[in-house]
Design an enzyme around this catalytic site. Structure first.
Site, short mmCIF file in Angstrom:
data_model
loop_
_atom_site.label_atom_id
_atom_site.label_comp_id
_atom_site.label_asym_id
_atom_site.label_seq_id
_atom_site.Cartn_x
_atom_site.Cartn_y
_atom_site.Cartn_z
N ILE A 17 0.89 -1.28 -0.06
CA ILE A 17 0.07 0.09 -0.05
C ILE A 17 0.88 1.20 0.16
CG2 ILE A 17 -2.01 1.29 1.26
CD1 ILE A 17 -2.58 -1.65 2.32
N ASP A 37 12.45 2.56 4.66
CA ASP A 37 12.01 1.28 4.52
C ASP A 37 13.18 0.26 4.81
OD1 ASP A 37 10.98 -1.21 3.48
OD2 ASP A 37 9.23 -0.08 2.49
N TYR A 148 -1.86 -8.88 16.32
CA TYR A 148 -2.01 -7.92 15.20
C TYR A 148 -2.84 -6.77 15.39
CZ TYR A 148 -2.82 -5.81 10.39
OH TYR A 148 -2.85 -5.14 9.52
#
Ligand code: UFG
Length: 335
Positions: A17, A37, A148
């Site tokens: 995304i 990242d 999660y």
């Protein structure tokens, strides 16, 4: 001393995304984007827009984060970096709390230090847990049923505290089921391992995996399979751009569901994939997967009112067609 360049910092911007959002920020909204990242799951090749800079580092590494904030004036942070396997989060909860809850604190601390006050958070409908009503609005109780969901909910709560204490405003975007690939077929979804329905269906068609398994046919839904609200990744990306503009316009901290408001069953996805590919999907029918609620559909009205955003790519054939085009085209060359 020269003035620092203003940038939007996107953590996890080389992921699924994230990369679609980076591209929209850079190519359509004309923003200067810096991506942070660690490339554990992200793909360098997914950063295709000119002018986007990749800092290959982990967001938990305070030195690298400080370096970025030292070099640039970070106007806003769009935060994607996270692990996203629900099943793994049950067996490896600490990994999820470390990466999804603790690691972003480094970024928040740097924001506080530098006076950056805008944070857009990639949250999830998994923060709601088992639905007590469908469609689900933002006021639905948040009782996540796995680590999660809890790891993401905790960061939502931390953000509320950071606003009170430091004035960092945030938009928490609660995605339903992210899916599809860029409509021009250039970037897409590439998880390893892949657990999501649409890529698994298409990989089965391509003969990459053997038959896909339908997890449960005895749910209390019209055709017995689970219903989800599939929201196209380019619609998700545009919601992030809208959320950024909302905060830049002085908008207050808020949370928005990102979905289409329309559910599709596993069988409906398989049928759409057969129409799109012109091939039969090799299927086997298996047991329910633990932790899957029968139906998750967003009430998407609040995002429309608040962000002036709504999903545009809602036709299942178009959604699956975008994934198919990428899987049979660019993916081979890029990943
Ligand atoms: N499914 C199958 N076979 C598969 C894969 C999935 O039948 O091979 C079914 C699942 O049982 C579920 C539906 O397809 O009913 C969708 O499953 P996904 O794994 O694609 O996505 P989830 O609904 O599990 O998504 C959840 C949460 C999201 C969260 C995501 C994390 O709804 O909020 O997991 O990856 F972000």
């Amino acid at each position: 001393m020269s003035e620092k360049e203003s940038v939007i910092l996107v953590t996890g911007g080389a992921g699924y995304i994230g990369s679609h959002t980076v591209r929209m920020l850079a190519e359509q909204a004309g923003r200067r984007v810096v991506v942070l990242d660690n490339l554990v799951f992200g793909h360098r090749e997914a950063l295709i827009s000119p002018g986007v800079e990749l800092v290959e580092a982990d967001m938990a590494d305070a030195r690298s984060v400080a370096e970025v904030f030292g070099r640039y004036q970070v106007d806003a942070v769009v935060h994607f970096a996270a692990f996203c396997y629900v099943g793994e989060s049950v067996t490896e909860p600490l990994k999820y709390y470390q990466n999804n809850t603790a690691a972003p604190l480094t970024v928040l601390a740097a924001m506080r230090e530098s006076g950056c006050d805008k944070f857009i958070f990639s949250s999830t409908c998994a923060t709601y847990g088992d639905p007590v009503e469908v469609p689900m609005s933002e006021s639905h109780p948040q009782n996540p049923i796995n680590p999660y969901g809890r790891s993401k909910l905790m960061l939502e709560q931390i953000l509320a505290d950071c606003e009170r204490a430091y004035g960092i405003r945030s938009v928490r975007l609660r995605y339903f089921n992210a899916c599809g690939c860029s409509l021009d077929g250039r970037i897409g979804e590439d998880h390893d391992p892949e657990t999501h329905l649409i890529p698994n269906v298409l990989r089965a068609v391509l003969g990459e995996t053997g038959p896909m398994t339908v997890f449960g046919t005895d749910y209390p839904t019209p055709d017995g399979t689970c219903i989800r609200d599939y929201i196209h990744v380019e619609d998700l990306a545009s919601a992030h751009v809208r959320a950024l503009e909302y905060l830049e316009g002085g908008g207050a901290t808020t949370a928005c569901n990102l979905g289409t408001g329309k559910g599709a069953s596993v069988r409906e996805i398989i049928e759409a994939a057969e129409r799109v590919t012109g091939k039969e999907v090799p299927v086997r029918y298996g047991e329910r997967r633990e932790g899957d609620p029968p139906e998750l559909v967003a009430n998407a009205a609040f995002a429309r009112e608040t962000l002036d955003w709504e999903a545009k790519i809602v036709d299942l054939d178009q959604i699956i067609g975008s994934a198919w085009a990428w899987m049979t085209g660019e993916r081979k060359g890029h990943y």
